[in-house]
Scaffold this motif. Structure first.
Motif, PDB file in Angstrom:
ATOM      1  N   ARG A   1     -30.850  25.192 -37.577  1.00 38.28           N
ATOM      2  CA  ARG A   1     -31.183  25.071 -39.013  1.00 38.28           C
ATOM      3  C   ARG A   1     -29.874  25.332 -39.963  1.00 38.28           C
ATOM      4  N   LEU A   2     -29.075  26.027 -39.410  1.00 39.79           N
ATOM      5  CA  LEU A   2     -27.868  26.334 -40.465  1.00 39.79           C
ATOM      6  C   LEU A   2     -26.874  24.919 -40.429  1.00 39.79           C
ATOM      7  N   PHE A   3     -26.861  24.207 -39.314  1.00 37.12           N
ATOM      8  CA  PHE A   3     -26.226  23.079 -39.092  1.00 37.12           C
ATOM      9  C   PHE A   3     -26.921  21.744 -39.717  1.00 37.12           C
ATOM     10  N   ALA A   4     -28.143  22.023 -40.197  1.00 41.06           N
ATOM     11  CA  ALA A   4     -29.009  20.959 -40.610  1.00 41.06           C
ATOM     12  C   ALA A   4     -29.311  20.992 -41.829  1.00 41.06           C
ATOM     13  N   VAL A   5     -28.854  22.000 -42.662  1.00 41.87           N
ATOM     14  CA  VAL A   5     -29.227  22.442 -44.034  1.00 41.87           C
ATOM     15  C   VAL A   5     -28.840  21.048 -44.811  1.00 41.87           C
ATOM     16  N   ALA A   6     -27.600  20.719 -44.637  1.00 41.16           N
ATOM     17  CA  ALA A   6     -27.126  19.316 -45.420  1.00 41.16           C
ATOM     18  C   ALA A   6     -27.912  18.122 -45.343  1.00 41.16           C
ATOM     19  N   ALA A   7     -28.866  17.899 -44.141  1.00 37.40           N
ATOM     20  CA  ALA A   7     -29.491  16.750 -43.831  1.00 37.40           C
ATOM     21  C   ALA A   7     -30.847  17.264 -43.587  1.00 37.40           C
ATOM     22  N   TRP A   8     -31.573  18.229 -44.283  1.00 35.33           N
ATOM     23  CA  TRP A   8     -32.702  19.052 -44.032  1.00 35.33           C
ATOM     24  C   TRP A   8     -33.926  17.969 -44.237  1.00 35.33           C
ATOM     25  N   ARG A   9     -33.564  16.731 -44.768  1.00 33.16           N
ATOM     26  CA  ARG A   9     -34.817  15.833 -45.070  1.00 33.16           C
ATOM     27  C   ARG A   9     -34.982  15.072 -43.742  1.00 33.16           C
ATOM     28  N   GLU A  10     -34.086  15.016 -42.705  1.00 38.92           N
ATOM     29  CA  GLU A  10     -34.267  14.281 -41.574  1.00 38.92           C
ATOM     30  C   GLU A  10     -34.362  15.152 -40.464  1.00 38.92           C
ATOM     31  N   ALA A  11     -34.109  16.443 -40.646  1.00 40.34           N
ATOM     32  CA  ALA A  11     -34.219  17.612 -39.580  1.00 40.34           C
ATOM     33  C   ALA A  11     -35.354  18.072 -39.355  1.00 40.34           C
ATOM     34  N   PRO A  12     -35.824  18.400 -38.260  1.00 37.40           N
ATOM     35  CA  PRO A  12     -37.308  19.053 -37.944  1.00 37.40           C
ATOM     36  C   PRO A  12     -37.512  20.358 -38.230  1.00 37.40           C
ATOM     37  N   TYR A  13     -36.253  20.928 -38.833  1.00 30.95           N
ATOM     38  CA  TYR A  13     -36.346  22.394 -38.342  1.00 30.95           C
ATOM     39  C   TYR A  13     -36.760  23.358 -39.767  1.00 30.95           C
ATOM     40  N   PHE A  14     -37.229  22.692 -40.697  1.00 27.71           N
ATOM     41  CA  PHE A  14     -37.803  23.192 -41.819  1.00 27.71           C
ATOM     42  C   PHE A  14     -39.329  23.091 -42.270  1.00 27.71           C
ATOM     43  N   THR A  15     -39.688  24.221 -42.852  1.00 23.57           N
ATOM     44  CA  THR A  15     -41.168  24.186 -43.173  1.00 23.57           C
ATOM     45  C   THR A  15     -41.350  23.082 -44.686  1.00 23.57           C
ATOM     46  N   ASP A  16     -42.594  22.950 -44.770  1.00 20.57           N
ATOM     47  CA  ASP A  16     -42.920  22.213 -46.040  1.00 20.57           C
ATOM     48  C   ASP A  16     -42.583  22.909 -47.314  1.00 20.57           C
ATOM     49  N   ALA A  17     -42.730  24.256 -47.152  1.00 19.79           N
ATOM     50  CA  ALA A  17     -41.979  24.954 -48.079  1.00 19.79           C
ATOM     51  C   ALA A  17     -40.893  25.166 -48.598  1.00 19.79           C
ATOM     52  N   GLU A  18     -40.269  25.157 -47.459  1.00 24.93           N
ATOM     53  CA  GLU A  18     -38.822  25.282 -47.493  1.00 24.93           C
ATOM     54  C   GLU A  18     -38.062  23.910 -48.116  1.00 24.93           C
ATOM     55  N   ARG A  19     -38.768  22.789 -47.371  1.00 28.54           N
ATOM     56  CA  ARG A  19     -38.264  21.541 -48.128  1.00 28.54           C
ATOM     57  C   ARG A  19     -38.499  21.341 -49.487  1.00 28.54           C
ATOM     58  N   ALA A  20     -39.605  21.851 -49.909  1.00 29.85           N
ATOM     59  CA  ALA A  20     -39.682  21.862 -51.445  1.00 29.85           C
ATOM     60  C   ALA A  20     -38.669  22.600 -52.070  1.00 29.85           C
ATOM     61  N   ALA A  21     -38.284  23.873 -51.657  1.00 31.13           N
ATOM     62  CA  ALA A  21     -37.374  24.602 -52.351  1.00 31.13           C
ATOM     63  C   ALA A  21     -36.045  23.710 -52.074  1.00 31.13           C
ATOM     64  N   LEU A  22     -35.690  23.210 -51.074  1.00 36.02           N
ATOM     65  CA  LEU A  22     -34.326  22.315 -50.837  1.00 36.02           C
ATOM     66  C   LEU A  22     -34.401  21.194 -52.057  1.00 36.02           C
ATOM     67  N   ALA A  23     -35.483  20.479 -51.896  1.00 31.95           N
ATOM     68  CA  ALA A  23     -35.560  19.448 -52.946  1.00 31.95           C
ATOM     69  C   ALA A  23     -35.507  19.821 -54.361  1.00 31.95           C
ATOM     70  N   LEU A  24     -36.263  20.934 -54.709  1.00 28.76           N
ATOM     71  CA  LEU A  24     -35.722  21.390 -56.095  1.00 28.76           C
ATOM     72  C   LEU A  24     -34.391  21.826 -56.341  1.00 28.76           C
ATOM     73  N   ALA A  25     -33.748  22.609 -55.154  1.00 28.32           N
ATOM     74  CA  ALA A  25     -32.351  23.022 -55.453  1.00 28.32           C
ATOM     75  C   ALA A  25     -31.449  21.739 -55.757  1.00 28.32           C
ATOM     76  N   GLU A  26     -31.586  20.512 -55.108  1.00 30.53           N
ATOM     77  CA  GLU A  26     -30.802  19.373 -55.042  1.00 30.53           C
ATOM     78  C   GLU A  26     -31.225  18.638 -56.408  1.00 30.53           C
ATOM     79  N   ALA A  27     -32.415  18.749 -56.994  1.00 21.49           N
ATOM     80  CA  ALA A  27     -32.570  18.104 -58.281  1.00 21.49           C
ATOM     81  C   ALA A  27     -31.974  18.920 -59.386  1.00 21.49           C
ATOM     82  N   VAL A  28     -32.064  20.363 -59.123  1.00 24.55           N
ATOM     83  CA  VAL A  28     -31.799  21.297 -60.418  1.00 24.55           C
ATOM     84  C   VAL A  28     -30.141  21.292 -60.418  1.00 24.55           C
ATOM     85  N   THR A  29     -29.430  21.153 -59.458  1.00 24.24           N
ATOM     86  CA  THR A  29     -27.903  21.159 -59.068  1.00 24.24           C
ATOM     87  C   THR A  29     -27.435  19.707 -59.644  1.00 24.24           C
TER      88      THR A  29
END
Length: 149
Positions: free
Chosen positions: A69-97
């Motif tokens: 999971r740590l290695f895949a954070v930068a490519a979370w969209r393509e990685a199978p390691y994250f829940t839908d809720a985590e993906r939603a938070a990561l997408a929001l983080a990218e948009a706001v940043t």
């Protein structure tokens, strides 16, 4: 690399207390700490803050996060390691940043995050993103060295 100066959080009275107070408020939002830490790590990666990325990855690892999971954070969209809720938070983080001038936080990203988090949780995530952006900008300006506290 050498830091340009001591981190301003250590030299300005009240700065560290303000930062800690905001972190405590964020933790009252009901969002799992892992999600907040993933948001911090992704925000730090986008900003290119080596100190923040190092700190974030070490914190997650210490809390029991897997290498996959740590290695895949930068490519979370393509990685199978994250829940839908985590993906939603990561997408929001990218948009706001990134704050795309055309549509900084698209409705689709907001709506997906809203499906997983209530207003208190969304507030916590937004403040975590903002606090992570603040930390990145301070650390980048002073060239805070990764791995040094």
């Amino acid at each position: 690399m050498q830091a340009r100066m001591i981190n301003p959080t250590k030299t300005l009275p009240g700065a560290a207390q303000g930062y800690q107070a905001l972190l405590q408020a964020i933790q009252q939002g009901g969002v799992p700490q892992t999600v907040l830490d993933l948001v911090h790590l992704r925000t730090s990666q986008i900003n290119g803050c080596s100190f923040c990325v190092d700190y974030g990855a070490r914190s997650l690892k210490k809390a029991g996060e897997t290498d996959e999971r740590l290695f895949a954070v930068a490519a979370w969209r393509e990685a199978p390691y994250f829940t839908d809720a985590e993906r939603a938070a990561l997408a929001l983080a990218e948009a706001v940043t990134r704050l795309d001038p055309a549509d900084p936080v698209p409705d689709a990203i907001w709506e997906e995050a809203s499906r997983h988090y209530d207003e208190k949780g969304l507030g916590a995530i937004i403040y975590m993103i903002a606090l992570s952006n603040l930390a990145s900008r301070v650390n980048i300006a002073v060239r805070q060295v990764a791995g040094q506290q």
